[in-house]
Scaffold this motif. Structure first.
Motif, mmCIF file in Angstrom:
data_model
loop_
_atom_site.group_PDB
_atom_site.id
_atom_site.type_symbol
_atom_site.label_atom_id
_atom_site.label_comp_id
_atom_site.label_asym_id
_atom_site.label_seq_id
_atom_site.Cartn_x
_atom_site.Cartn_y
_atom_site.Cartn_z
ATOM 1 N N GLY A 221 -51.633 -19.213 18.317
ATOM 2 C CA GLY A 221 -50.602 -20.209 18.030
ATOM 3 C C GLY A 221 -50.189 -21.005 19.244
ATOM 4 N N LYS A 222 -51.115 -21.159 20.216
ATOM 5 C CA LYS A 222 -50.772 -21.906 21.438
ATOM 6 C C LYS A 222 -50.432 -23.360 21.142
ATOM 7 N N SER A 223 -51.055 -23.920 20.091
ATOM 8 C CA SER A 223 -50.794 -25.324 19.766
ATOM 9 C C SER A 223 -49.459 -25.522 19.063
ATOM 10 N N LEU A 224 -48.740 -24.410 18.848
ATOM 11 C CA LEU A 224 -47.429 -24.482 18.207
ATOM 12 C C LEU A 224 -46.500 -25.433 18.956
ATOM 13 N N ILE A 225 -46.494 -25.321 20.284
ATOM 14 C CA ILE A 225 -45.623 -26.162 21.110
ATOM 15 C C ILE A 225 -46.032 -27.622 20.992
ATOM 16 N N VAL A 226 -47.335 -27.863 21.050
ATOM 17 C CA VAL A 226 -47.851 -29.236 20.970
ATOM 18 C C VAL A 226 -47.498 -29.865 19.631
ATOM 19 N N ASP A 227 -47.733 -29.137 18.550
ATOM 20 C CA ASP A 227 -47.448 -29.675 17.214
ATOM 21 C C ASP A 227 -45.946 -29.909 17.018
ATOM 22 N N SER A 228 -45.130 -29.010 17.564
ATOM 23 C CA SER A 228 -43.678 -29.171 17.445
ATOM 24 C C SER A 228 -43.210 -30.434 18.150
ATOM 25 N N LEU A 229 -43.710 -30.639 19.365
ATOM 26 C CA LEU A 229 -43.340 -31.853 20.102
ATOM 27 C C LEU A 229 -43.853 -33.100 19.398
ATOM 28 N N GLY A 230 -45.006 -32.974 18.763
ATOM 29 C CA GLY A 230 -45.529 -34.112 18.007
ATOM 30 C C GLY A 230 -44.559 -34.560 16.928
ATOM 31 N N LEU A 231 -43.904 -33.618 16.258
ATOM 32 C CA LEU A 231 -42.901 -33.968 15.249
ATOM 33 C C LEU A 231 -41.665 -34.578 15.887
ATOM 34 N N LEU A 232 -41.220 -34.024 17.012
ATOM 35 C CA LEU A 232 -40.055 -34.600 17.699
ATOM 36 C C LEU A 232 -40.334 -36.021 18.160
ATOM 37 N N PHE A 233 -41.590 -36.315 18.439
ATOM 38 C CA PHE A 233 -41.977 -37.653 18.890
ATOM 39 C C PHE A 233 -42.290 -38.590 17.720
ATOM 40 N N GLY A 234 -41.921 -38.171 16.494
ATOM 41 C CA GLY A 234 -42.066 -39.056 15.334
ATOM 42 C C GLY A 234 -43.361 -38.908 14.575
ATOM 43 N N GLY A 235 -44.091 -37.815 14.825
ATOM 44 C CA GLY A 235 -45.352 -37.606 14.121
ATOM 45 C C GLY A 235 -45.159 -37.369 12.636
ATOM 46 N N ARG A 236 -46.258 -37.445 11.896
ATOM 47 C CA ARG A 236 -46.211 -37.294 10.441
ATOM 48 C C ARG A 236 -45.862 -35.859 10.071
ATOM 49 N N ALA A 237 -44.941 -35.700 9.140
ATOM 50 C CA ALA A 237 -44.528 -34.377 8.678
ATOM 51 C C ALA A 237 -45.235 -34.049 7.372
ATOM 52 N N ALA A 238 -45.524 -32.768 7.166
ATOM 53 C CA ALA A 238 -46.171 -32.315 5.927
ATOM 54 C C ALA A 238 -45.573 -30.975 5.529
#
Length: 557
Positions: A34-51
């Motif tokens: 789950g190392k990409s957990l941090i990356v994906d979380s920040l992606g949402l904070l930066f306005g990324g697409r939510a699903a």
């Protein structure tokens, strides 16, 4: 700088809270931890697409919150102010909630905001660089966009796009006008004939109704005269209605002298006498007018035939015919103005084409100048990354005009001395591509107008790299972290050893559920983790000793 990140019910994370520090922060762990957990979380904070898929199974919503340290003098403060938001004590709280149905909500400073606003402020807070960015290097449009970003040409490119689209829109309209020219000419002849035919008839509203009534009268004049004479005789003749009424009136007058209760009857008879008398006079005048007039009958029949011909073509009555006339007149005005419109469009097209050509030439010159500078930057970066014999080049060739100008940009590289530079798509080594991508990112970050102190996230950009090259990548990241906060997800022990804060990510099981855990490692734990990365699950004394040496090397770097 990202100070703290809170993740709740996101993917396999139940609740994770991480406090990051300045400089180089590294995250390590087994594959699938789950190392990409941090990356994906920040992606949402930066306005990324939510699903909805990101919401932990059984939870109603996922929540991500990040606290960023931001200077009040940064460009972000102005963007926030324009949106009615403000910094509090130099910190900014950004939150994102994703509901189980896939809908999401964003908040800045506890105030609701749109995902679009989060995307607008994201560049001031940080940037995400993952393995997919390497694939973007193969795309000509992305290569051109990166060069424009390095040269600071985004505004000029946007203007060129507006000019090009407007110019193309004018040209399409011109083309449509020219294609329809013959059809328009045919229509103009038809509309002119129709307009003139209706004008010649000099129609008046309601004329057809009046003529049809007059025709009925003229066609039945003898019958009408006979009937009207008979009606007049019944009213005004000897022993007719008026005689009887007057006789009754005289008798009621005598009765009224005796009985005044007959006042209303008397007034009613007098009123009836007046009405019958007026009706008799009207009938008399009507009868006098009833004379056979064959000439007028012919005129009325001819006029109605003319109107009927127009009704078959243009409408069921005169009002509809006149409505058709108005529409045809308007169409003719438009057609007659088409020539003027065509001349105006050609002038406008020539003007826009000239402006676009001049701007495209300016873009070409600016790109060539920036390309020379970027080539040197990349070559220097590749030298630092153990690719000192490589030569990076940017080819700018003329291409068809488009929304971004008249250039085709292609990144090329020769990875060995004496070889001809080839397009990046020809590079066989993933490690070489990773290092090119890193060198390019470093060059772009150095030229970024958003300023230092941002959070730059690198998600396994070290893929395919090993040996001495890995150490050089680590040193490059460490230098980059001197002006920005870096969060690096890595599988390389050499890079992990250069971290100033080291976090371990692993999956654990509790109460029949799996959840990811992120923990900051102390000095002893770091040695063990880097030893694991060097030697696998069986950690030897030699691996631990080498891990200590790598950490010492990272500290002194």
């Amino acid at each position: 700088m990202l100070v703290e990140l809170l993740v709740e019910n996101f993917a396999v994370a139940d609740r994770v809270r991480v406090r990051f520090g300045p400089g180089l922060n590294v995250l390590t762990g087994e594959t699938g931890s789950g190392k990409s957990l941090i990356v994906d979380s920040l992606g949402l904070l930066f306005g990324g697409r939510a699903a909805s898929e990101v919401v932990r199974s059984g939870a109603e919503r996922a929540r991500i919150a990040g606290i960023f340290e931001v200077s009040k003098r940064s460009g972000l403060a102005k963007v926030l102010e324009e949106s009615g938001l403000e910094l509090e004590d130099g910190e900014l709280l950004i939150e994102r909630e994703v509901l189980a149905n896939g809908k999401s909500r964003g908040f800045v400073g506890s105030k609701p905001v749109t995902a679009a606003l989060l995307r607008d402020i994201a560049p001031y807070l940080g940037d995400l660089h993952g393995q997919h960015d390497q694939q973007r290097l193969f795309e000509p449009d992305e290569q051109s966009a990166m060069l424009d970003q390095y040269a600071g040409l985004e505004g000029e490119v946007e203007k060129a796009g507006r000019l090009y689209r407007e110019w193309q829109g004018i040209d399409r309209e011109l083309q449509e006008l020219e294609q329809r020219e013959q059809e328009i000419l045919r229509q103009r002849d038809l509309w002119t004939f129709q307009k003139q035919e209706i004008e010649a008839a000099a129609l008046k509203p309601g004329e057809d109704v009046a003529l049809e009534n007059e025709l009925r009268v003229l066609a039945n004049v003898l019958k009408l005269r006979e009937q009207s004479s008979g009606a007049l005789e019944a009213l005004n003749g000897e022993g007719g209605a008026l005689d009887g009424l007057r006789q009754a009136l005289r008798r009621v007058v005598e009765l009224r002298r005796i009985d005044e209760s007959l006042n209303d009857v008397l007034e009613g008879l007098r009123s009836a006498e007046i009405s019958l008398d007026e009706a008799a006079r009207d009938l008399d005048r009507y009868t006098d007018r009833l004379e056979a007039d064959p000439g007028r009958l012919n005129i009325v029949e001819a006029r109605l035939a003319e109107i009927d011909k127009l009704r078959r073509k243009y409408g069921q009555n005169i009002e509809e015919i006149l409505g058709f006339y108005d529409r045809v007149s308007q169409d003719l005005q438009l057609v007659e103005g088409a020539d003027e419109r065509r001349v105006g469009l050609r002038k406008q097209s020539e003007k826009l084409r000239g402006e676009y050509a001049a701007l495209a030439a300016e873009l070409t010159a600016a790109r060539k100048k920036a390309a020379a500078s970027l080539e040197k930057k990349i070559d220097g970066g590749l030298k630092d990354l153990n690719m000192e014999r490589s030569r990076f080049s940017i080819a700018i060739q003329s291409s068809d005009w488009g929304v971004s100008g008249a250039d085709r940009v292609e990144y090329r590289i020769a990875t060995n001395l004496g070889e001809e530079a080839k397009a990046l798509t020809k590079i066989a080594s993933g490690g070489e591509l990773s290092r090119v991508a890193l060198a390019l990112k470093v060059a772009l970050i150095a030229k970024d107008r958003k300023g230092d102190g941002r959070t730059l996230v690198f998600d396994e950009v070290d893929a395919g790299i090993g040996g001495s090259a890995a150490e050089q990548v680590a040193r490059k990241l460490k230098r980059l972290a001197s002006g920005n906060q870096l969060i690096c997800v890595t599988h390389l022990a050499q890079i992990a050893a250069f971290g100033e804060q080291h976090f371990s990510v692993e999956k654990r099981e509790a109460k029949g559920r799996t959840h990811s855990v992120v923990e900051e490692l102390n000095a002893e734990q770091r040695v063990k983790e880097i030893g694991r990365m060097l030697g696998g699950q069986s950690i030897t004394a030699e691996a631990l000793k080498y891990a200590e040496q790598l950490i010492e090397m990272g500290v002194s770097a």
